[in-house]
Design a protein around this motif. Structure first.
Motif, PDB file in Angstrom:
ATOM      1  N   ASP A   1      -5.732  13.687  28.294  1.00 44.51           N
ATOM      2  CA  ASP A   1      -6.518  12.962  27.299  1.00 44.51           C
ATOM      3  C   ASP A   1      -7.689  12.219  27.946  1.00 44.51           C
ATOM      4  O   ASP A   1      -8.230  11.272  27.380  1.00 44.51           O
ATOM      5  CB  ASP A   1      -5.643  11.979  26.499  1.00 44.51           C
TER       6      ASP A   1
ATOM      7  N   CYS B   1      -3.820   7.468  34.265  1.00 45.15           N
ATOM      8  CA  CYS B   1      -4.441   8.685  33.728  1.00 45.15           C
ATOM      9  C   CYS B   1      -5.389   9.361  34.706  1.00 45.15           C
ATOM     10  O   CYS B   1      -5.755  10.521  34.508  1.00 45.15           O
ATOM     11  CB  CYS B   1      -5.146   8.392  32.419  1.00 45.15           C
TER      12      CYS B   1
ATOM     13  N   TYR C   1     -11.729   8.085  27.919  1.00 40.64           N
ATOM     14  CA  TYR C   1     -10.326   8.112  27.494  1.00 40.64           C
ATOM     15  C   TYR C   1     -10.274   8.431  26.005  1.00 40.64           C
ATOM     16  O   TYR C   1     -10.599   7.602  25.158  1.00 40.64           O
ATOM     17  CB  TYR C   1      -9.661   6.774  27.804  1.00 40.64           C
TER      18      TYR C   1
ATOM     19  N   ASP D   1      -7.965   8.845  23.834  1.00 42.15           N
ATOM     20  CA  ASP D   1      -7.022   8.195  22.925  1.00 42.15           C
ATOM     21  C   ASP D   1      -7.539   6.850  22.424  1.00 42.15           C
ATOM     22  O   ASP D   1      -6.955   6.262  21.520  1.00 42.15           O
ATOM     23  CB  ASP D   1      -5.668   7.997  23.612  1.00 42.15           C
ATOM     24  N   ASP D   2      -8.594   6.353  23.032  1.00 46.53           N
ATOM     25  CA  ASP D   2      -9.217   5.120  22.552  1.00 46.53           C
ATOM     26  C   ASP D   2      -9.988   5.452  21.281  1.00 46.53           C
ATOM     27  O   ASP D   2     -10.855   6.330  21.283  1.00 46.53           O
ATOM     28  CB  ASP D   2     -10.162   4.565  23.626  1.00 46.53           C
TER      29      ASP D   2
ATOM     30  N   CYS E   1     -12.078  10.983  20.064  1.00 47.35           N
ATOM     31  CA  CYS E   1     -10.757  10.590  19.579  1.00 47.35           C
ATOM     32  C   CYS E   1     -10.398  11.369  18.312  1.00 47.35           C
ATOM     33  O   CYS E   1     -11.164  11.424  17.357  1.00 47.35           O
ATOM     34  CB  CYS E   1     -10.718   9.096  19.300  1.00 47.35           C
TER      35      CYS E   1
ATOM     36  N   ILE F   1      -7.357  10.783  16.748  1.00 42.22           N
ATOM     37  CA  ILE F   1      -6.324  10.038  16.031  1.00 42.22           C
ATOM     38  C   ILE F   1      -6.764   9.850  14.579  1.00 42.22           C
ATOM     39  O   ILE F   1      -7.898   9.470  14.303  1.00 42.22           O
ATOM     40  CB  ILE F   1      -6.073   8.671  16.692  1.00 42.22           C
TER      41      ILE F   1
ATOM     42  N   GLN G   1      -6.000   4.377  13.281  1.00 45.38           N
ATOM     43  CA  GLN G   1      -6.947   3.870  14.263  1.00 45.38           C
ATOM     44  C   GLN G   1      -6.910   2.348  14.400  1.00 45.38           C
ATOM     45  O   GLN G   1      -7.064   1.827  15.495  1.00 45.38           O
ATOM     46  CB  GLN G   1      -8.364   4.350  13.923  1.00 45.38           C
TER      47      GLN G   1
ATOM     48  N   THR H   1      -4.089   1.482  16.599  1.00 45.45           N
ATOM     49  CA  THR H   1      -4.385   1.806  17.988  1.00 45.45           C
ATOM     50  C   THR H   1      -5.332   0.789  18.597  1.00 45.45           C
ATOM     51  O   THR H   1      -5.169   0.370  19.741  1.00 45.45           O
ATOM     52  CB  THR H   1      -5.003   3.222  18.088  1.00 45.45           C
TER      53      THR H   1
ATOM     54  N   TRP I   1      -4.798  -1.639  21.935  1.00 46.47           N
ATOM     55  CA  TRP I   1      -5.730  -1.715  23.069  1.00 46.47           C
ATOM     56  C   TRP I   1      -6.200  -3.135  23.297  1.00 46.47           C
ATOM     57  O   TRP I   1      -6.424  -3.547  24.435  1.00 46.47           O
ATOM     58  CB  TRP I   1      -6.905  -0.770  22.836  1.00 46.47           C
TER      59      TRP I   1
END
Length: 206
Positions: free
Chosen positions: A68, A128, A179, A181-182, A188, A190, A195, A198, A202
């Protein structure tokens, strides 16, 4: 790979169901540096597959890049150079938070310098994208974890390394990772309904 530096590649598929297995099988002969592909029959979390990888690899430096993350050009050469020119750096990695999250003043207070290599030192970094000295891994051993909490182990492992007198941190100037997944990343995937959740996580990780 975004880098011309030679490396051996070990891939782990942690029981994906989206066609990744078929894709990995289709590329294994295309890239001669692929040494091994492991297909797990269930999602085994992080520590188990990582420990298996560490046992397999005998090179001076070992590391991991998650699927990711997008790495920038030259990332591997920079991390290798940092390790070659230092004795005390145990783990050096790329910065997976967003550029706007970086606090320059705080970073300057935490800078470790050795032979021209600068590390924003910390008790642990994200797993990561990192490179670690194999000798440090051998001295520290393997990750321990509770099988019911498969994601745990990496942070505690780095604490052991720091407590042994080695430096852990982000290479500086930063290797800026993308990144995915951010939720602030343009890549992203997601779903929007998740969101906000998420983003809050973070923020807590800060």
């Amino acid at each position: 790979s975004n880098d011309d530096y030679p490396f051996n590649l070990y891939l782990v598929d942690n029981h994906s169901t989206d066609g990744t297995v078929e894709w990995l099988n289709s590329i294994r002969k295309k890239y001669p540096n692929i040494r091994k592909i492991t297909f797990n029959q269930e999602n085994e979390g992080l520590p188990g597959p990582t420990n298996d990888f560490w046992r397999d690899v005998k090179t001076d430096l070992i590391g991991k890049v998650d699927n990711d993350v997008i790495v920038p050009v030259g990332w591997l050469s920079q991390l290798v150079e940092a390790h070659v020119n230092t004795e005390k750096v145990g783990i050096a990695g790329g910065y997976h938070f967003r550029p706007e999250d970086f606090n320059e003043n705080e970073a300057q207070r935490k800078l470790y310098n050795e032979n021209g290599v600068q590390i924003v030192s910390d008790t642990h970094i994200g797993g990561c994208c990192y490179l670690m000295k194999k000798s440090v891994q051998q001295k520290t051993g393997y990750m321990t974890f509770n099988p019911t909490l498969k994601i745990h182990g990496w942070t505690e492992y780095q604490h052991k390394i720091v407590n042994s007198g080695y430096v852990v941190g982000y290479l500086y100037p930063l290797i800026q990772l993308e990144y995915m997944d951010d939720p602030r990343s343009e890549y992203c995937l997601i779903e929007k309904k998740y969101q906000k959740y998420t983003r809050d996580i973070w923020k807590e990780r800060g």
